[in-house]
Design a protein around this motif. Structure first.
Motif, PDB file in Angstrom:
ATOM      1  N   VAL A   9     -73.315 -11.811  47.452  1.00 45.57           N
ATOM      2  CA  VAL A   9     -72.826 -11.836  46.072  1.00 45.57           C
ATOM      3  C   VAL A   9     -73.687 -12.771  45.236  1.00 45.57           C
ATOM      4  N   LYS A  10     -74.153 -12.248  44.109  1.00 42.75           N
ATOM      5  CA  LYS A  10     -74.909 -13.073  43.169  1.00 42.75           C
ATOM      6  C   LYS A  10     -73.950 -13.518  42.075  1.00 42.75           C
ATOM      7  N   ASP A  11     -73.876 -14.819  41.833  1.00 39.62           N
ATOM      8  CA  ASP A  11     -72.955 -15.299  40.797  1.00 39.62           C
ATOM      9  C   ASP A  11     -73.623 -15.304  39.423  1.00 39.62           C
ATOM     10  N   LEU A  12     -72.886 -15.756  38.422  1.00 39.46           N
ATOM     11  CA  LEU A  12     -73.388 -15.685  37.044  1.00 39.46           C
ATOM     12  C   LEU A  12     -74.571 -16.617  36.804  1.00 39.46           C
ATOM     13  N   ASP A  13     -74.744 -17.627  37.671  1.00 38.94           N
ATOM     14  CA  ASP A  13     -75.896 -18.519  37.540  1.00 38.94           C
ATOM     15  C   ASP A  13     -77.097 -18.028  38.335  1.00 38.94           C
ATOM     16  N   GLY A  14     -76.951 -16.881  38.976  1.00 37.67           N
ATOM     17  CA  GLY A  14     -78.061 -16.336  39.753  1.00 37.67           C
ATOM     18  C   GLY A  14     -78.099 -16.848  41.181  1.00 37.67           C
ATOM     19  N   ASN A  15     -77.109 -17.647  41.584  1.00 40.33           N
ATOM     20  CA  ASN A  15     -77.070 -18.125  42.974  1.00 40.33           C
ATOM     21  C   ASN A  15     -76.572 -17.014  43.890  1.00 40.33           C
ATOM     22  N   ILE A  16     -77.151 -16.961  45.080  1.00 35.13           N
ATOM     23  CA  ILE A  16     -76.785 -15.929  46.049  1.00 35.13           C
ATOM     24  C   ILE A  16     -75.870 -16.527  47.115  1.00 35.13           C
ATOM     25  N   HIS A  17     -74.777 -15.829  47.374  1.00 33.45           N
ATOM     26  CA  HIS A  17     -73.828 -16.285  48.386  1.00 33.45           C
ATOM     27  C   HIS A  17     -73.682 -15.202  49.453  1.00 33.45           C
ATOM     28  N   GLN A  18     -73.697 -15.626  50.719  1.00 31.00           N
ATOM     29  CA  GLN A  18     -73.423 -14.705  51.822  1.00 31.00           C
ATOM     30  C   GLN A  18     -71.961 -14.885  52.203  1.00 31.00           C
ATOM     31  N   LEU A  19     -71.183 -13.841  52.127  1.00 34.36           N
ATOM     32  CA  LEU A  19     -69.774 -13.953  52.466  1.00 34.36           C
ATOM     33  C   LEU A  19     -69.482 -13.202  53.763  1.00 34.36           C
ATOM     34  N   ILE A  20     -68.822 -13.887  54.667  1.00 34.63           N
ATOM     35  CA  ILE A  20     -68.384 -13.237  55.906  1.00 34.63           C
ATOM     36  C   ILE A  20     -66.976 -12.703  55.645  1.00 34.63           C
ATOM     37  N   CYS A  21     -66.794 -11.409  55.821  1.00 36.64           N
ATOM     38  CA  CYS A  21     -65.503 -10.791  55.497  1.00 36.64           C
ATOM     39  C   CYS A  21     -64.834 -10.266  56.752  1.00 36.64           C
ATOM     40  N   PRO A  22     -63.683 -10.824  57.118  1.00 33.52           N
ATOM     41  CA  PRO A  22     -62.926 -10.261  58.237  1.00 33.52           C
ATOM     42  C   PRO A  22     -62.400  -8.882  57.848  1.00 33.52           C
ATOM     43  N   LEU A  23     -62.412  -7.959  58.785  1.00 32.63           N
ATOM     44  CA  LEU A  23     -62.007  -6.591  58.443  1.00 32.63           C
ATOM     45  C   LEU A  23     -60.521  -6.323  58.645  1.00 32.63           C
ATOM     46  N   GLU A  24     -59.930  -7.058  59.568  1.00 34.12           N
ATOM     47  CA  GLU A  24     -58.568  -6.651  59.961  1.00 34.12           C
ATOM     48  C   GLU A  24     -57.498  -7.099  58.976  1.00 34.12           C
ATOM     49  N   MET A  25     -57.878  -7.850  57.958  1.00 35.46           N
ATOM     50  CA  MET A  25     -56.847  -8.398  57.080  1.00 35.46           C
ATOM     51  C   MET A  25     -56.549  -7.550  55.847  1.00 35.46           C
ATOM     52  N   GLY A  26     -57.268  -6.458  55.684  1.00 36.47           N
ATOM     53  CA  GLY A  26     -57.006  -5.579  54.547  1.00 36.47           C
ATOM     54  C   GLY A  26     -57.340  -6.213  53.211  1.00 36.47           C
ATOM     55  N   LEU A  27     -58.407  -7.016  53.186  1.00 36.30           N
ATOM     56  CA  LEU A  27     -58.773  -7.701  51.943  1.00 36.30           C
ATOM     57  C   LEU A  27     -59.573  -6.781  51.019  1.00 36.30           C
ATOM     58  N   SER A  28     -59.491  -7.075  49.734  1.00 37.02           N
ATOM     59  CA  SER A  28     -60.360  -6.382  48.779  1.00 37.02           C
ATOM     60  C   SER A  28     -61.594  -7.255  48.550  1.00 37.02           C
ATOM     61  N   LEU A  29     -62.588  -6.687  47.898  1.00 38.97           N
ATOM     62  CA  LEU A  29     -63.784  -7.474  47.559  1.00 38.97           C
ATOM     63  C   LEU A  29     -63.411  -8.646  46.661  1.00 38.97           C
ATOM     64  N   LYS A  30     -62.454  -8.432  45.792  1.00 35.37           N
ATOM     65  CA  LYS A  30     -61.993  -9.530  44.935  1.00 35.37           C
ATOM     66  C   LYS A  30     -61.381 -10.654  45.772  1.00 35.37           C
ATOM     67  N   ASP A  31     -60.552 -10.298  46.762  1.00 33.50           N
ATOM     68  CA  ASP A  31     -59.914 -11.319  47.606  1.00 33.50           C
ATOM     69  C   ASP A  31     -60.951 -12.192  48.306  1.00 33.50           C
ATOM     70  N   ILE A  32     -61.987 -11.547  48.823  1.00 29.52           N
ATOM     71  CA  ILE A  32     -62.952 -12.325  49.599  1.00 29.52           C
ATOM     72  C   ILE A  32     -63.786 -13.211  48.666  1.00 29.52           C
ATOM     73  N   CYS A  33     -64.123 -12.723  47.490  1.00 26.09           N
ATOM     74  CA  CYS A  33     -64.858 -13.564  46.534  1.00 26.09           C
ATOM     75  C   CYS A  33     -64.021 -14.768  46.147  1.00 26.09           C
ATOM     76  N   LYS A  34     -62.767 -14.537  45.925  1.00 25.30           N
ATOM     77  CA  LYS A  34     -61.863 -15.620  45.552  1.00 25.30           C
ATOM     78  C   LYS A  34     -61.735 -16.628  46.700  1.00 25.30           C
ATOM     79  N   ALA A  35     -61.657 -16.124  47.927  1.00 28.39           N
ATOM     80  CA  ALA A  35     -61.550 -17.005  49.086  1.00 28.39           C
ATOM     81  C   ALA A  35     -62.766 -17.926  49.185  1.00 28.39           C
ATOM     82  N   TYR A  36     -63.921 -17.447  48.721  1.00 27.50           N
ATOM     83  CA  TYR A  36     -65.133 -18.266  48.727  1.00 27.50           C
ATOM     84  C   TYR A  36     -65.292 -19.048  47.421  1.00 27.50           C
TER      85      TYR A  36
END
Ligand code: FES
Length: 107
Positions: A9-36
């Motif tokens: 995920v690239k944020d508004l400042d241009g920084n790049i973040h690698q997010l590890i997303c667990p699959l079994e929890m039924g998260l949305s992309l929004k949930d995982i971004c928020k978690a980070y």
């Protein structure tokens, strides 16, 4: 079976973040971004109403589910919408999205 995937995920400042997303929890992309602690403090609670979770898909768009009518309608009201725009709250994370890369959109 994979238990987690990695998305970029690239944020508004241009920084790049690698997010590890667990699959079994039924998260949305929004949930995982928020978690980070990326700026996706959803005001509508993921109901496709606030557009805080607007993002541009940079790669692997084919791994995503089709846009729903509500998502389409909200995106069409934004000035910053492009062909690659999606609402992260409407996208449930699946194994097919491993390696997905997206950029948080300015609203
Ligand atoms: S979180 Fe409000 S539209 Fe996605």
């Amino acid at each position: 079976m994979k238990e987690e995937i990695t998305i970029t995920v690239k944020d508004l400042d241009g920084n790049i973040h690698q997010l590890i997303c667990p699959l079994e929890m039924g998260l949305s992309l929004k949930d995982i971004c928020k978690a980070y602690e990326l700026p996706m403090e959803a005001m509508c609670g993921g109901m496709a109403m606030c557009a805080i979770c607007h993002c541009y898909i940079l790669s692997k768009a084919s791994a995503l589910p089709e846009k729903g009518d509500i998502e389409e309608a909200l995106l069409s009201e934004l000035f910053t919408t492009s062909a690659s725009s999606r609402l992260a709250c409407q996208i449930q994370i699946t194994a097919a999205m491993d390696g997905l890369s997206l950029e948080i959109a300015p609203n």
